[in-house]
Design a protein around this motif. Structure first.
Motif, PDB file in Angstrom:
ATOM      1  N   THR A 698      -0.519  14.567  16.094  1.00  0.00           N
ATOM      2  CA  THR A 698      -0.877  14.296  16.952  1.00  0.00           C
ATOM      3  C   THR A 698      -2.007  13.422  18.279  1.00  0.00           C
ATOM      4  O   THR A 698      -1.688  12.615  18.785  1.00  0.00           O
ATOM      5  CB  THR A 698      -0.951  15.490  18.100  1.00  0.00           C
ATOM      6  N   SER A 699      -3.177  13.826  17.342  1.00  0.00           N
ATOM      7  CA  SER A 699      -4.348  12.882  17.868  1.00  0.00           C
ATOM      8  C   SER A 699      -4.167  11.286  17.033  1.00  0.00           C
ATOM      9  O   SER A 699      -4.359  10.194  17.642  1.00  0.00           O
ATOM     10  CB  SER A 699      -5.367  13.488  17.053  1.00  0.00           C
ATOM     11  N   THR A 700      -3.124  11.485  15.476  1.00  0.00           N
ATOM     12  CA  THR A 700      -3.118  10.126  15.403  1.00  0.00           C
ATOM     13  C   THR A 700      -1.586   9.143  15.942  1.00  0.00           C
ATOM     14  O   THR A 700      -2.158   7.845  16.433  1.00  0.00           O
ATOM     15  CB  THR A 700      -2.335  10.571  13.810  1.00  0.00           C
ATOM     16  N   GLU A 701      -1.324   9.513  16.194  1.00  0.00           N
ATOM     17  CA  GLU A 701      -0.248   9.500  17.052  1.00  0.00           C
ATOM     18  C   GLU A 701      -0.590   9.109  19.011  1.00  0.00           C
ATOM     19  O   GLU A 701      -0.556   7.404  19.143  1.00  0.00           O
ATOM     20  CB  GLU A 701       1.272   9.979  18.161  1.00  0.00           C
ATOM     21  N   TYR A 702      -1.651   9.204  19.414  1.00  0.00           N
ATOM     22  CA  TYR A 702      -2.223   8.750  20.402  1.00  0.00           C
ATOM     23  C   TYR A 702      -3.302   7.456  19.823  1.00  0.00           C
ATOM     24  O   TYR A 702      -3.192   7.073  21.501  1.00  0.00           O
ATOM     25  CB  TYR A 702      -2.659  10.069  21.155  1.00  0.00           C
ATOM     26  N   PHE A 703      -4.033   7.938  18.833  1.00  0.00           N
ATOM     27  CA  PHE A 703      -5.170   6.613  19.126  1.00  0.00           C
ATOM     28  C   PHE A 703      -4.163   5.353  18.146  1.00  0.00           C
ATOM     29  O   PHE A 703      -4.165   4.333  18.542  1.00  0.00           O
ATOM     30  CB  PHE A 703      -6.177   6.605  17.700  1.00  0.00           C
TER      31      PHE A 703
END
Length: 924
Positions: A698-703
């Motif tokens: 989730t956070s990987t996709e965000y960054f």
């Protein structure tokens, strides 16, 4: 009230417990009685002892060495973990801060409270004390709540062990109780719990006769201690470390429903990731203790201390506004701990950091760049040999350098006209009343560059340790007499040596660094000072200031009840003085900042005995000062009570803005890529590592979507950590960790700079609130590799935190993560960026447990997931998978690992080399 419940039943089950527990030494259970505090058990610990830590060489470093703790008191402890209903009763009692746990609803069950921070536990304990008309054990001056109503910070929190009230148990108290109630096989562990919470006391660790339950399993429990190093000696009434280090680490005990029974250790002190006071998790709760702790002992770097209690008396914002810059640091000597300590007012959290060392250190002064501290082993006015040292300003006091001369004292930094940085010192700091003795010693300077001293150069006879003016025309000193050396602008000009202040006794002479050549000093209630100020004051009762001709121009009285000592001009800022304030008992109990323009004081720090303060400040860079961006939000990726994820990511965002225009490759993902990919070892492309602990897709996709792909113009490759065993979580709590942090919201509000990145962005990031340098180093090594210092995949039975069969039971969360991976691949594909998905190696010992990795999965499920992911190549030809784990049958060795599922620096080099080989193969 029941009479004493002798622990006879414990003796009956004791030998069974020794066989089925992993405690290592014989332990006689403590006696227990019913406490007069409801729901608690009185523990008869007086005269008893318990061992903390272990001698198991394969155990983590934080539990070494084994340490014996003795008790001179009894205490009470809750029979079970605090339940949701008990917790809710205090939330709505009116005895707690407004807004605390604002969304909590009544709960009729007896499930333990979880998802609470250390600070939440403190508020609960204080509220309960108040309800029973007891004094609070904890004091604080500010409450910070997060978006969920949890307490994420308590300003200036202090623990008062002498108070009879409710509190968290110490690690030693918790352990002496747990030793009698420890059976990981018979608790709510991973195997028995269904990986979920259970009501308290529905599974007893030590038989039905016990009043105490759930010491092992269900939820991990907060204890009161800061986490620090043990000592190999014996300690009485141990209450933890005197601080949590630069990261503010706390201790958790007991294991939880997430942990396999075989991986629970009574000596364990933490969780999977770094535990700080603001940590919260579904598997973390607490129980209370009650009772005062007499003559408590803290440890500082493994050394017992009668705690050196610091009280930060000014907020960072107050000091920064006063000094006109965010870059302010204070260093001083703590007489109680016999160590140098410092405060970085630009670092988050604001804390006092002691430099771990055994050197005698006096008269510290910070270097012009604020990165080094010089100090000596001698004291002004005292004869004898002294040495000058310089070391980095970090908790370890790293890169220590000693000036190799017969004697050197009272170092002062100076920048010469040619740009060289030098240290001015004297060969003796002795009493200067005798002219012959004074002239027999001398003043020198020595270049200091890149951590090394140059060749010393004699300046002149006489020990002028109060400072030398920029043009060398004035040198001052005062260790009895106010002696002055005046010289012209060239070597041929005559030199005049004078004694100022009518020959009366003075000390602490300091020459300003702002070009005005004013001198400040203290006297002993002399006639000259009294006549000038028209005040009748005593020794060190007045701060006096003279101009460059020796004329008195100002006198500022000490605050009522205090006298001055160790006064120094503060950095290069005109008019500011930093001083110790001595109380009527003779202790230097405060350090204060004095503004000579209006004679106002800002108390910076309180403590037992604080000497020789030095305050450094650096103006904001011109590009930052003139920027039109909101500096309270732009690149502010860290807040005072941010958790470990945000703290790591603050460092990574600084790296991102610094290197975004030149970086050609970036690693992103969890702690496995954080510790497993070394950008400096990847020779084909200029790389950075933006991974952080517990990062999920989730956070990987965000960054990737908002920062990495659109804002890195030379990007060719993304190294993405594929943590198949962690795909049983949807990671939607990502926003909880970052949503309240101004920098991310500011970027979002500006469309993530799609219309252009301001040219000063990197400088703003570099100058925004930051971590202490020693913590930042751990996260920024080799452009983002975690600087791990441990070796080996740990104990023979590795820790396991997840279910083996989660994939077979439900594929919903797997499908969610697979969808996120496809989104990342699609974003990269559109920009022509290759994604290398890496399965990082884990301990081969997981195979022996039938598990694929730390968070579960069996081998067949992992193979199925891997085949699905590899099959994405048909849709995304920019994607390859590099499997370094190979279901535990890899070629990585014991010495390549930092722990069960992370590589160390050696292993990271090897992994990066293998990744690069795949990249080169793909190119061909």
């Amino acid at each position: 009230m029941e009479k004493r419940l002798q622990a006879v039943f414990l003796m009956a089950v004791f030998f069974c417990l020794v066989c089925c527990s992993n405690s290592e030494t014989f332990f006689l259970p403590v006696e227990e009685e019913t406490s007069d505090r409801g729901g608690m058990v009185l523990v008869r610990s007086f005269g008893r002892n318990v061992t903390l830590g272990t001698e198991n060489e394969k155990a983590p470093p934080d539990v070494h060495p084994a340490m014996k703790v003795t008790f001179d008191y009894d205490f009470s402890i809750s029979s079970h973990e605090v339940t949701r209903s008990e917790y809710y009763s205090e939330v709505v009692s009116g005895r707690a801060p407004d807004g605390w746990m604002k969304d909590m609803t009544p709960d009729s069950g007896n499930y333990p409270i979880s998802q609470v921070t250390f600070f939440d536990a403190v508020l609960y304990a204080n509220a309960k004390s108040k309800g029973d008309r007891l004094d609070a054990v904890y004091t604080y001056d500010e409450v910070v709540l997060d978006g969920d109503g949890n307490c994420s910070g308590l300003g200036n929190i202090a623990f008062h062990p002498e108070v009879n009230g409710y509190r968290l148990p110490t690690e030693a108290e918790w352990t002496i109780v747990a030793r009698s109630h420890w059976n990981p096989e018979k608790c709510w562990n991973l195997e028995r719990s269904g990986n979920s919470l259970h009501e308290v006391c529905t599974e007893r660790n030590a038989g039905e006769g016990s009043a105490i339950c759930d010491m092992a399993g269900n939820v991990m429990e907060w204890v009161n201690d800061w986490k620090g190093a043990f000592t190999d000696g014996e300690v009485s009434n141990f209450v933890g470390a005197n601080d949590g280090g630069t990261m503010g680490e706390r201790v958790l005990k007991g294991g939880s429903f997430h942990n396999a029974a075989s991986s629970m250790r009574i000596y364990s002190r933490g969780d999977v990731y770094t535990v700080t006071s603001s940590t919260k998790a579904t598997h973390v709760g607490f129980r209370l203790a009650y009772g005062a702790i007499p003559a408590p002992t803290w440890l500082s770097g493994g050394t017992p201390v009668a705690k050196s209690t610091y009280s930060l008396q000014a907020k960072a914002q107050t000091v920064q506004e006063k000094m006109g810059t965010r870059h302010v640091k204070l260093v001083f000597r703590d007489i109680t701990s016999k160590k140098l300590a410092y405060v970085d007012y630009g670092a988050i959290p604001l804390a006092v950091v002691e430099i771990k060392d055994t050197l005698e250190a006096y008269h510290p002064e910070l270097s012009p760049d604020g990165k080094w501290v010089a100090f000596c082993t001698g004291i002004e006015g005292v004869s004898g040999q002294s040495s000058v040292y310089v070391r980095r300003l970090d908790a370890a006091g790293s890169d220590l350098a000693r000036l190799d001369v017969e004697s050197a004292a009272i170092p002062r930094w100076k920048v010469l006209d040619n740009g060289d940085t030098v240290i001015v010192y004297v060969t003796s700091a002795a009493n200067n009343r005798d002219t012959a003795v004074f002239k027999a010693a001398s003043t020198w300077q020595v270049k200091f560059s890149r951590g090394r001293f140059g060749i010393p150069e004699k300046l002149f006879d006489g020990t002028y340790h109060g400072g030398i003016s920029e043009d060398n025309s004035l040198a001052v000193t005062g260790a009895r007499l106010f002696r002055v050396r005046k010289a012209g602008g060239s070597p041929s000009d005559s030199v005049q040596e004078e004694t100022w202040y009518n020959g009366e006794q003075v000390c602490n002479v300091s020459l300003s660094k702002d070009g005005t050549d004013r001198s400040l000093f203290l006297d002993f209630g002399g006639k000259t000072g009294r006549d000038f100020t028209s005040a009748n004051y005593g020794v060190h009762g007045m701060l006096l200031v003279s101009d460059k001709a020796g004329n008195l121009v100002q006198g500022i009285p000490a605050p009522r009840g205090y006298t001055f000592d160790h006064t120094e001009w503060a950095a290069d800022n005109s008019g500011f003085v930093v001083t110790s304030l001595m109380n009527s008992e003779g202790s230097h109990s405060k350090i204060s900042l004095l503004d000579t323009s209006d004679s106002s004081f800002v108390n910076l720090l309180g403590g037992d005995d604080l000497w020789h303060p030095s305050l450094w400040a650096r103006p904001e860079p011109k590009a930052v000062a003139e920027s039109e961006l909101d500096l309270d939000s732009a690149c502010v990726y860290l807040t005072s009570y941010a958790g470990s994820r945000a703290r790591i990511m603050k460092v990574k965002m600084d790296l991102f803005w610094k290197y975004r225009e030149m970086a050609e490759a970036v690693a992103i993902g969890s702690s496995r890529s954080f510790s497993g990919f070394d950008p400096r070892s990847f020779s084909s492309l200029f790389a950075i590592n933006l991974s952080y602990s517990s990062q999920n897709l989730t956070s990987t996709e965000y960054f990737v979507r908002n920062y990495i792909v659109p804002l890195m113009p030379k990007l060719k490759m993304i190294v993405l950590s594929l943590d198949f065993d962690r795909w049983d979580t949807d990671g939607r709590d990502f926003q909880k960790y970052f949503s309240a942090i101004p920098g991310y919201q500011y970027d979002k509000n500006h469309g993530f700079w799609a219309d252009g990145v301001p040219p000063e962005m990197a400088q703003i990031a570099e100058n925004s609130p930051a971590l202490d340098s020693s913590e930042a180093f751990l996260y920024s090594f080799h452009r983002g590799l975690y600087f791990s210092t441990t070796t080996g995949w740990g104990e023979d039975t590795p820790s396991m935190e997840g279910s083996i069969d989660w994939y077979k039971k439900s594929k919903k969360k797997f499908e969610y993560n697979l969808g996120l991976l496809k989104t990342v691949l699609d974003i990269a594909k559109e920009k022509g960026v290759v994604v290398v998905g890496v399965v990082f190696p884990q301990s081969p010992r997981y195979r022996e447990k039938g598990a694929w990795g730390r968070y579960g999965l069996d081998e067949s499920s992992a193979d199925e997931i891997k085949d699905i992911v590899i099959g994405l190549y048909s849709e995304f030809p920019n994607f390859i998978v590099v499997d370094l784990h190979e279901n535990g049958l890899h070629d990585f060795e014991y010495g390549d690992f930092a722990n069960e599922d992370h590589l160390n620096l050696v292993g990271a080099t090897k992994a990066t080399w293998l990744i690069e080989n795949h990249w080169k193969t793909l190119l061909h």
